[in-house]
Design a protein around this motif. Structure first.
Motif, PDB file in Angstrom:
ATOM      1  N   GLY A  16       0.875  -1.233  -0.035  1.00 40.24           N
ATOM      2  CA  GLY A  16       0.060   0.137   0.048  1.00 40.24           C
ATOM      3  C   GLY A  16       0.596   1.340  -0.009  1.00 40.24           C
ATOM      4  O   GLY A  16       0.625   2.337  -0.732  1.00 40.24           O
ATOM      5  N   LEU A  17       1.904   1.346   0.694  1.00 43.27           N
ATOM      6  CA  LEU A  17       2.799   2.449   1.065  1.00 43.27           C
ATOM      7  C   LEU A  17       3.409   2.623  -0.372  1.00 43.27           C
ATOM      8  O   LEU A  17       3.575   3.703  -1.035  1.00 43.27           O
ATOM      9  N   PHE A  18       4.157   1.491  -1.113  1.00 38.40           N
ATOM     10  CA  PHE A  18       4.950   1.863  -2.374  1.00 38.40           C
ATOM     11  C   PHE A  18       3.764   2.217  -3.281  1.00 38.40           C
ATOM     12  O   PHE A  18       4.286   2.986  -4.247  1.00 38.40           O
ATOM     13  N   MET A  19       2.612   1.370  -3.438  1.00 34.04           N
ATOM     14  CA  MET A  19       1.675   1.970  -4.391  1.00 34.04           C
ATOM     15  C   MET A  19       1.263   3.279  -4.384  1.00 34.04           C
ATOM     16  O   MET A  19       1.326   4.152  -5.471  1.00 34.04           O
ATOM     17  N   LYS A  20       1.203   3.902  -3.312  1.00 28.53           N
ATOM     18  CA  LYS A  20       0.743   5.321  -2.954  1.00 28.53           C
ATOM     19  C   LYS A  20       1.992   6.244  -3.051  1.00 28.53           C
ATOM     20  O   LYS A  20       1.840   7.282  -3.725  1.00 28.53           O
ATOM     21  N   TYR A  21       3.173   5.947  -2.722  1.00 17.79           N
ATOM     22  CA  TYR A  21       4.352   6.861  -2.460  1.00 17.79           C
ATOM     23  C   TYR A  21       5.433   6.602  -3.714  1.00 17.79           C
ATOM     24  O   TYR A  21       6.361   7.558  -3.595  1.00 17.79           O
ATOM     25  N   GLY A  22       5.263   5.347  -4.254  1.00 17.99           N
ATOM     26  CA  GLY A  22       6.530   4.954  -4.921  1.00 17.99           C
ATOM     27  C   GLY A  22       7.662   4.400  -4.020  1.00 17.99           C
ATOM     28  O   GLY A  22       7.289   4.027  -2.619  1.00 17.99           O
ATOM     29  N   ILE A  23       8.669   3.523  -4.526  1.00 16.00           N
ATOM     30  CA  ILE A  23       9.405   2.966  -3.453  1.00 16.00           C
ATOM     31  C   ILE A  23      10.604   3.661  -3.036  1.00 16.00           C
ATOM     32  O   ILE A  23      10.697   3.635  -1.842  1.00 16.00           O
ATOM     33  N   ARG A  24      11.131   4.324  -3.769  1.00 11.47           N
ATOM     34  CA  ARG A  24      12.233   5.070  -3.305  1.00 11.47           C
ATOM     35  C   ARG A  24      12.091   6.172  -2.004  1.00 11.47           C
ATOM     36  O   ARG A  24      12.817   6.173  -1.394  1.00 11.47           O
ATOM     37  N   SER A  25      10.932   6.846  -2.154  1.00  9.61           N
ATOM     38  CA  SER A  25      10.482   7.714  -1.341  1.00  9.61           C
ATOM     39  C   SER A  25      10.110   7.219   0.071  1.00  9.61           C
ATOM     40  O   SER A  25       9.908   7.919   1.133  1.00  9.61           O
ATOM     41  N   VAL A  26       9.948   5.646   0.272  1.00  7.18           N
ATOM     42  CA  VAL A  26       9.546   5.254   1.350  1.00  7.18           C
ATOM     43  C   VAL A  26      10.820   4.379   2.132  1.00  7.18           C
ATOM     44  O   VAL A  26      11.329   3.691   1.568  1.00  7.18           O
ATOM     45  N   SER A  27      11.104   5.037   3.254  1.00  7.99           N
ATOM     46  CA  SER A  27      12.351   4.406   3.944  1.00  7.99           C
ATOM     47  C   SER A  27      11.867   3.138   4.701  1.00  7.99           C
ATOM     48  O   SER A  27      10.781   2.956   4.940  1.00  7.99           O
ATOM     49  N   MET A  28      12.942   2.222   5.327  1.00  4.65           N
ATOM     50  CA  MET A  28      12.422   1.116   6.259  1.00  4.65           C
ATOM     51  C   MET A  28      11.905   1.795   7.458  1.00  4.65           C
ATOM     52  O   MET A  28      10.868   1.288   7.862  1.00  4.65           O
ATOM     53  N   ASP A  29      12.524   3.031   7.774  1.00  9.46           N
ATOM     54  CA  ASP A  29      11.856   3.769   9.048  1.00  9.46           C
ATOM     55  C   ASP A  29      10.359   4.199   8.944  1.00  9.46           C
ATOM     56  O   ASP A  29       9.414   3.890   9.712  1.00  9.46           O
ATOM     57  N   ASP A  30       9.819   4.407   7.728  1.00 10.32           N
ATOM     58  CA  ASP A  30       8.700   4.872   7.394  1.00 10.32           C
ATOM     59  C   ASP A  30       7.739   3.494   7.436  1.00 10.32           C
ATOM     60  O   ASP A  30       6.523   3.587   7.946  1.00 10.32           O
ATOM     61  N   ILE A  31       8.286   2.778   6.943  1.00 11.74           N
ATOM     62  CA  ILE A  31       7.644   1.470   7.058  1.00 11.74           C
ATOM     63  C   ILE A  31       7.404   0.867   8.270  1.00 11.74           C
ATOM     64  O   ILE A  31       6.089   0.306   8.667  1.00 11.74           O
ATOM     65  N   ALA A  32       8.207   0.712   9.141  1.00 12.47           N
ATOM     66  CA  ALA A  32       8.255   0.238  10.397  1.00 12.47           C
ATOM     67  C   ALA A  32       7.039   1.082  11.110  1.00 12.47           C
ATOM     68  O   ALA A  32       6.196   0.650  11.959  1.00 12.47           O
ATOM     69  N   ARG A  33       7.348   2.441  11.068  1.00 12.31           N
ATOM     70  CA  ARG A  33       6.427   3.462  11.719  1.00 12.31           C
ATOM     71  C   ARG A  33       4.891   3.265  11.063  1.00 12.31           C
ATOM     72  O   ARG A  33       3.993   3.230  12.146  1.00 12.31           O
TER      73      ARG A  33
END
Length: 154
Positions: A16-33
């Protein structure tokens, strides 16, 4: 069993995060949060972001394969199948940040290879099969070359 459940939840959330924001702009910190888990939990299941992208891509493409195969098996004719698959593809692209495919191609070549193989094999073969079926059913003109149209469509 719990480990697979956690992994599946991570993959669903990250998709869901990657589809909405792209891959590069999402960090592992963002994912965990976003998932409400620690980075340690994230790294317990995935060695790095590339591995996470690879698993997410595989999960996404397997789901598409299942959905498209189900449509092919239940459609009344070639026209209905084509219409239903076109609807699914349109829906998927509307929900996808355009940078996702660029990010895959530039930063995650192994995952990009999965996407291109899916397109070149399954999608192309599905188009060829659908055109041949439509020709047999009298919906498509018999002089149409299914291979040429499939290459153009893909």
């Amino acid at each position: 069993m719990e480990e697979n459940s956690t992994k599946e939840k991570i993959l669903a959330g990250v998709e869901g995060l990657f589809m909405k924001y792209g891959i590069r702009s999402v960090s592992m910190d963002d994912i965990a949060r976003h998932l409400g888990i620690s980075k340690k939990t994230l790294y317990l299941h995935f060695a790095d972001k590339d591995e996470l992208v690879m698993h997410m891509s595989r999960m996404h493409l397997e789901r598409d394969l299942k959905e498209y195969s189900e449509i092919a098996a239940t459609a009344k004719n070639a026209i209905e199948e084509l219409n239903r698959i076109s609807f699914c593809m349109r829906r998927d692209f509307e929900d996808m940040n355009p940078s996702l495919l660029f990010d895959l191609q530039k930063y995650h070549p192994r995952a990009w290879n999965l996407w291109t193989q899916f397109k070149e094999r399954f999608i192309k073969e599905s188009v060829v099969r659908n055109i041949k079926l439509g020709q047999e059913q009298g919906y498509f003109r018999p002089e149409i070359n299914p291979e040429v149209v499939a290459v153009m469509r893909v």
